[in-house]
Design a protein around this motif. Structure first.
Motif, PDB file in Angstrom:
ATOM      1  N   SER A  36      66.924  10.121  19.896  1.00  0.00           N
ATOM      2  CA  SER A  36      67.849   9.610  21.040  1.00  0.00           C
ATOM      3  C   SER A  36      67.579  10.359  22.226  1.00  0.00           C
ATOM      4  O   SER A  36      66.625  11.257  22.384  1.00  0.00           O
ATOM      5  N   MET A  37      68.055   9.859  23.309  1.00  0.00           N
ATOM      6  CA  MET A  37      67.845  10.375  24.735  1.00  0.00           C
ATOM      7  C   MET A  37      68.804  10.119  25.648  1.00  0.00           C
ATOM      8  O   MET A  37      69.634   9.141  25.662  1.00  0.00           O
ATOM      9  N   GLN A  38      68.955  11.113  26.544  1.00  0.00           N
ATOM     10  CA  GLN A  38      69.959  11.111  27.654  1.00  0.00           C
ATOM     11  C   GLN A  38      69.393  11.491  28.902  1.00  0.00           C
ATOM     12  O   GLN A  38      68.431  11.878  28.946  1.00  0.00           O
ATOM     13  N   PHE A  39      69.873  10.499  29.752  1.00  0.00           N
ATOM     14  CA  PHE A  39      69.211  10.546  31.169  1.00  0.00           C
ATOM     15  C   PHE A  39      70.116  11.120  32.171  1.00  0.00           C
ATOM     16  O   PHE A  39      71.278  10.664  32.550  1.00  0.00           O
ATOM     17  N   GLU A  40      69.663  12.129  32.795  1.00  0.00           N
ATOM     18  CA  GLU A  40      70.499  12.740  33.829  1.00  0.00           C
ATOM     19  C   GLU A  40      69.722  12.691  35.096  1.00  0.00           C
ATOM     20  O   GLU A  40      68.484  12.881  35.372  1.00  0.00           O
ATOM     21  N   TRP A  41      70.433  12.722  36.268  1.00  0.00           N
ATOM     22  CA  TRP A  41      69.770  12.477  37.666  1.00  0.00           C
ATOM     23  C   TRP A  41      71.050  13.328  38.637  1.00  0.00           C
ATOM     24  O   TRP A  41      72.283  13.188  38.395  1.00  0.00           O
ATOM     25  N   LYS A  42      70.338  13.861  39.705  1.00  0.00           N
ATOM     26  CA  LYS A  42      71.297  14.473  40.489  1.00  0.00           C
ATOM     27  C   LYS A  42      70.603  13.924  42.037  1.00  0.00           C
ATOM     28  O   LYS A  42      69.395  14.141  42.319  1.00  0.00           O
ATOM     29  N   SER A  43      71.592  13.954  42.971  1.00  0.00           N
ATOM     30  CA  SER A  43      71.165  13.796  44.316  1.00  0.00           C
ATOM     31  C   SER A  43      71.191  15.100  45.109  1.00  0.00           C
ATOM     32  O   SER A  43      71.186  16.122  44.517  1.00  0.00           O
TER      33      SER A  43
ATOM     34  N   ASP B 104      73.035  16.569  46.904  1.00  0.00           N
ATOM     35  CA  ASP B 104      74.389  17.356  46.633  1.00  0.00           C
ATOM     36  C   ASP B 104      74.398  18.208  45.403  1.00  0.00           C
ATOM     37  O   ASP B 104      75.302  18.965  45.177  1.00  0.00           O
ATOM     38  N   GLY B 105      73.438  17.912  44.671  1.00  0.00           N
ATOM     39  CA  GLY B 105      73.524  18.655  43.141  1.00  0.00           C
ATOM     40  C   GLY B 105      74.450  18.182  42.055  1.00  0.00           C
ATOM     41  O   GLY B 105      74.552  18.725  41.066  1.00  0.00           O
ATOM     42  N   LEU B 106      75.269  17.120  42.319  1.00  0.00           N
ATOM     43  CA  LEU B 106      76.150  16.501  41.355  1.00  0.00           C
ATOM     44  C   LEU B 106      75.355  15.904  40.370  1.00  0.00           C
ATOM     45  O   LEU B 106      74.860  15.019  40.526  1.00  0.00           O
ATOM     46  N   ILE B 107      75.464  16.448  39.021  1.00  0.00           N
ATOM     47  CA  ILE B 107      74.677  15.663  37.953  1.00  0.00           C
ATOM     48  C   ILE B 107      75.538  14.420  37.523  1.00  0.00           C
ATOM     49  O   ILE B 107      76.467  14.624  37.098  1.00  0.00           O
ATOM     50  N   MET B 108      74.627  13.260  37.355  1.00  0.00           N
ATOM     51  CA  MET B 108      75.173  12.203  36.924  1.00  0.00           C
ATOM     52  C   MET B 108      74.354  11.499  35.618  1.00  0.00           C
ATOM     53  O   MET B 108      73.274  12.126  35.392  1.00  0.00           O
ATOM     54  N   ASN B 109      74.829  10.726  34.835  1.00  0.00           N
ATOM     55  CA  ASN B 109      74.285  10.456  33.548  1.00  0.00           C
ATOM     56  C   ASN B 109      74.084   8.722  33.811  1.00  0.00           C
ATOM     57  O   ASN B 109      74.975   8.056  34.595  1.00  0.00           O
ATOM     58  N   ALA B 110      72.786   8.258  33.314  1.00  0.00           N
ATOM     59  CA  ALA B 110      72.536   6.842  33.407  1.00  0.00           C
ATOM     60  C   ALA B 110      72.369   6.206  31.987  1.00  0.00           C
ATOM     61  O   ALA B 110      72.064   6.969  31.196  1.00  0.00           O
ATOM     62  N   ILE B 111      72.756   5.189  31.915  1.00  0.00           N
ATOM     63  CA  ILE B 111      72.809   4.468  30.527  1.00  0.00           C
ATOM     64  C   ILE B 111      71.395   4.266  30.262  1.00  0.00           C
ATOM     65  O   ILE B 111      70.540   4.040  30.899  1.00  0.00           O
ATOM     66  N   VAL B 112      71.042   4.617  28.876  1.00  0.00           N
ATOM     67  CA  VAL B 112      69.717   4.695  28.466  1.00  0.00           C
ATOM     68  C   VAL B 112      69.729   3.563  27.356  1.00  0.00           C
ATOM     69  O   VAL B 112      70.505   3.584  26.396  1.00  0.00           O
ATOM     70  N   ASN B 113      68.576   2.605  27.499  1.00  0.00           N
ATOM     71  CA  ASN B 113      68.510   1.668  26.430  1.00  0.00           C
ATOM     72  C   ASN B 113      67.307   1.658  25.373  1.00  0.00           C
ATOM     73  O   ASN B 113      66.368   2.199  26.388  1.00  0.00           O
TER      74      ASN B 113
END
Lengths: 191, 354
Positions: free
Chosen positions: B223-230, B232-241
Motif C-alpha cells: 500500500s502507498m500514501q502520497f503526501e505533499w506540501k507547498s 506554507d507547510g500544510l500537508i495534503m494527500n493525493a489519491i494513489v492508484n
C-alpha cells in the motif's frame, strides 16, 4: 582538450578587451578630428590602435559566438537572452566589418570631412557598444547580474522579424555591400 | 611619444611616469572591490571552495562566523533515499543576502562531492540535484536549514562535511566549514522492507500550469500514501492508484507560480512501514522556444545590413571629399605646371623685374 565553457571565457575576454581599447581609441579619434582634443600628433597612433584592436576583436568574435552557443545549457537557442546575444554580436560584427573595410579601401579619406569622421567613429563605437552589450547579456545569462543592470535592459524580450523581412534585409545588405565595394574599388583605382 | 621630446621633456616624462604608476596602482586597488561574485553562481556540483578562487583565495577571504551542523536519520540503508540536513546559524551576509551551502565528503577541494564518495543526490532544497545550493535570506534572518536527499550505493561509513560561502559588510568573500566531520554508516537493507525501487529517480522540475503525475516503482510494498506540501507547510494527500504490482501513480495539481512543493510516500508491506524523505519539486515556466532558422536568418541580415549601411554611407561621404580634394589637387597641379612653362616663367620673371 578544454571545455567549450572555458574556451568561451577565453574568447570573450579577448573580444571584450580588444573592443574596449578600440572604443577608447575611436572616441579619441573623434575628439582629435573634431578639434576638441588639441593633440594632432596622437592622430596616427589612435587611428592605428583603434583599427588594429577592432580587427583583433573581430577575429576573435566568431570563436566567441560559436563557443557560446555550444557551451550554453540545453540545446540550441533556448533562452531569449541567447537570441539577443546573437543579434547584438552579429550587429556589432557588421559594424566592425564595415568600419574596417572602409578604412582599408578608403585609407585616410575616412578622416577627410566632418561627416566622414563622425560616421567612421560612430560605426566603430557602435561595434564596440554592441559587443559590450553582448558581454553584459552574457553576464546576465550566466550569473544573473551584469554591470549594465542599472539600465534595466530588456534582454528577456526578443524582436524577431518575419522571415520575409529578414530575407529582404539580408538581400538589401548584401546589395549595399557589393555596390559600395565596387564603388570603393573604383575610387581607390582612380587615386 | 612626441610629448616626451618636447622642451623640458625630462620633467614631463617623470610626470607621465608618476601618473601611469598612480593609475595602475588605483586599478590594482580596485580589484578588491570586485572580489568573488556577490550575485551568486547558481546551484551546481562543486568541490569545496569551488575548487579554489574567489572565496578560496587565502589572501582575500575571511573566516565566516556561521555555525554549521549536519544531521541525518538514525538508520541509513544502502540503496534507500535518506535525508541529510544542514543547519546554519549566526549568519551575517552582504547586501544581496545570498549564502552558498556545500555538502561535501572531504575537505581537499578536489573530488570531494558526495558523488565522489559513491552517493547519489536525488533532490536538493531548490528543486535540483546539486551539492552546492544558494539561498537568499530574508532581511534579519540569521539561520537557515536545508536538506539533501541522497542514496548510498555502498555499505560502510562516510564522513560528510558542510561549507558556506557568503559576503559581508565589506567586499571580502567569507568562507566557513563544519567544525568536524559528520559520520554516517550505511547498513544493509532489512529483508522485506517496503521501499522505493532501487533505480527510482524522483523528478525535480515540473512545468507551470500542468498537473504533475508521479509514476512510482516500489519493492515489497502492498500500500502507498502520497503526501505533499507547498511552501506554507500544510500537508495534503493525493489519491494513489495502483497500476500493477509495486507500481503506483499519483497526481498533484498544477503550479500557477514558480514555487516549490515537497512530497513523500508512506509505504506499507510485510516489513515495518517506511516513510521516504521529503523530495523537492520546483515549478518553472515552460521552455522558451524560437524558430531557430528565423533567428539565424535575422542575425545574418543584421550583420550584412549594418556592414552595408556603414560602407555605403562611408563611400558616399568620403567620395564627396575625394572629388573636391581631387579638384583642388588638379588645380594646384595646373598652377604649378603653368608656373614652370618657360614663357610663363619669363613672363612672370619679367613682370617681377619690371
Amino acid at each position: 582538450m578544454i571545455s567549450s565553457e572555458t574556451f568561451h571565457v577565453v574568447t570573450t575576454e579577448l573580444v571584450v578587451g580588444a573592443f574596449s581599447v578600440a572604443g577608447l581609441s575611436f572616441t579619441l579619434c573623434l575628439l582629435l578630428h573634431l578639434g576638441v582634443l588639441k593633440q594632432p600628433s596622437w592622430s596616427p597612433v589612435v587611428d592605428h590602435v583603434a583599427h588594429f584592436t577592432l580587427a583583433f576583436g573581430l577575429a576573435a568574435t566568431p570563436f566567441a559566438i560559436l563557443s557560446g552557443l555550444s557551451s550554453a545549457p540545453g540545446e540550441g537557442l533556448n533562452s531569449p537572452i541567447l537570441v539577443n546575444k546573437m543579434f547584438l554580436s552579429m550587429t556589432g560584427f557588421g559594424f566592425a566589418l564595415g568600419c574596417l573595410l572602409a578604412r582599408w579601401r578608403l585609407g585616410n579619406k575616412v578622416w577627410s570631412t566632418t561627416k566622414s569622421v563622425v560616421l567612421h567613429s560612430a560605426s566603430g563605437l557602435a561595434a564596440v557598444g554592441s559587443m559590450l552589450l553582448t558581454a553584459s547579456a552574457g553576464g546576465t545569462f550566466a550569473r544573473g547580474e551584469s554591470l549594465l543592470d542599472m539600465f534595466h535592459l530588456p534582454y528577456e524580450h526578443v524582436l524577431l522579424f518575419p522571415v520575409m523581412v529578414s530575407t529582404i534585409a539580408l538581400l538589401l545588405g548584401l546589395t549595399m555591400l557589393v555596390l559600395s565595394w565596387k564603388r570603393m574599388n573604383a575610387s581607390s583605382t582612380v587615386h | 611619444m612626441d610629448l616626451l621630446l618636447w622642451d623640458g621633456g625630462i620633467e614631463l616624462k617623470t610626470n607621465y611616469r608618476i601618473l601611469t604608476v598612480l593609475v595602475l596602482s588605483l586599478l590594482l586597488l580596485c580589484s578588491a572591490f570586485g572580489a568573488a561574485e556577490p550575485g551568486g553562481n547558481g546551484d551546481s556540483i562543486q568541490n569545496m571552495q569551488c575548487g579554489g578562487a574567489c572565496h578560496g583565495d587565502a589572501s582575500i577571504n575571511e573566516t565566516s562566523g556561521a555555525l554549521l551542523s549536519l544531521s541525518s536519520p538514525a538508520a541509513i540503508y544502502v540503496g534507500i533515499p535518506t535525508t541529510l540536513t544542514l543547519t546554519a546559524t549566526n549568519l551575517d551576509t552582504s547586501a544581496t543576502r545570498l549564502v552558498g551551502l556545500f555538502l561535501l565528503t572531504d575537505m581537499t577541494g578536489h573530488s570531494d562531492t558526495p558523488q565522489d564518495a559513491g552517493w547519489e543526490i536525488l533532490s536538493d532544497a531548490n528543486g535540483g540535484a546539486m551539492n552546492y545550493n544558494e539561498q537568499k535570506l530574508d532581511p534579519g534572518q540569521t539561520e537557515i536549514s536545508i536538506s539533501w536527499v541522497l542514496r548510498a550505493s555502498t555499505l560502510g561509513p562516510t564522513t560528510f562535511y558542510a561549507a558556506i560561502h557568503h559576503g559581508g559588510g565589506d567586499s571580502s568573500p567569507f568562507f566557513g566549514t563544519t567544525a568536524s566531520g559528520f559520520e554516517v554508516t550505511v547498513q544493509p537493507v532489512p529483508e522485506n522492507l517496503p521501499r522505493l525501487s532501487a533505480d527510482f529517480t524522483p523528478p525535480t522540475l515540473r512545468t507551470l500550469d500542468i498537473p504533475t503525475e508521479f509514476n512510482i516503482e516500489t519493492q515489497f510494498t502492498d500500500s502507498m500514501q502520497f503526501e505533499w506540501k507547498s511552501e506554507d507547510g500544510l500537508i495534503m494527500n493525493a489519491i494513489v492508484n495502483s497500476t500493477g504490482n509495486n507500481s503506483w501513480t499519483a497526481t498533484i495539481p498544477a503550479a500557477l507560480q514558480p514555487t516549490t512543493v515537497q512530497w513523500r510516500v508512506l509505504l506499507g508491506g510485510e516489513g515495518p512501514e517506511q516513510t521516504t524523505p521529503w523530495f523537492t519539486l520546483a515549478a518553472e515556466e515552460g521552455s522558451w522556444e524560437v524558430t531557430e532558422s528565423a533567428a539565424y536568418l535575422q542575425a545574418f541580415a543584421l550583420l550584412f545590413m549594418s556592414a552595408g549601411i556603414v560602407i555605403a554611407l562611408q563611400t558616399r561621404f568620403s567620395s564627396d571629399a575625394s572629388t573636391s580634394k581631387y579638384d583642388e589637387e588638379l588645380a594646384e597641379i595646373k598652377t604649378v605646371a603653368l608656373d614652370k612653362t618657360p614663357g610663363h616663367f619669363e613672363e612672370n620673371d619679367g613682370g617681377q623685374q619690371a
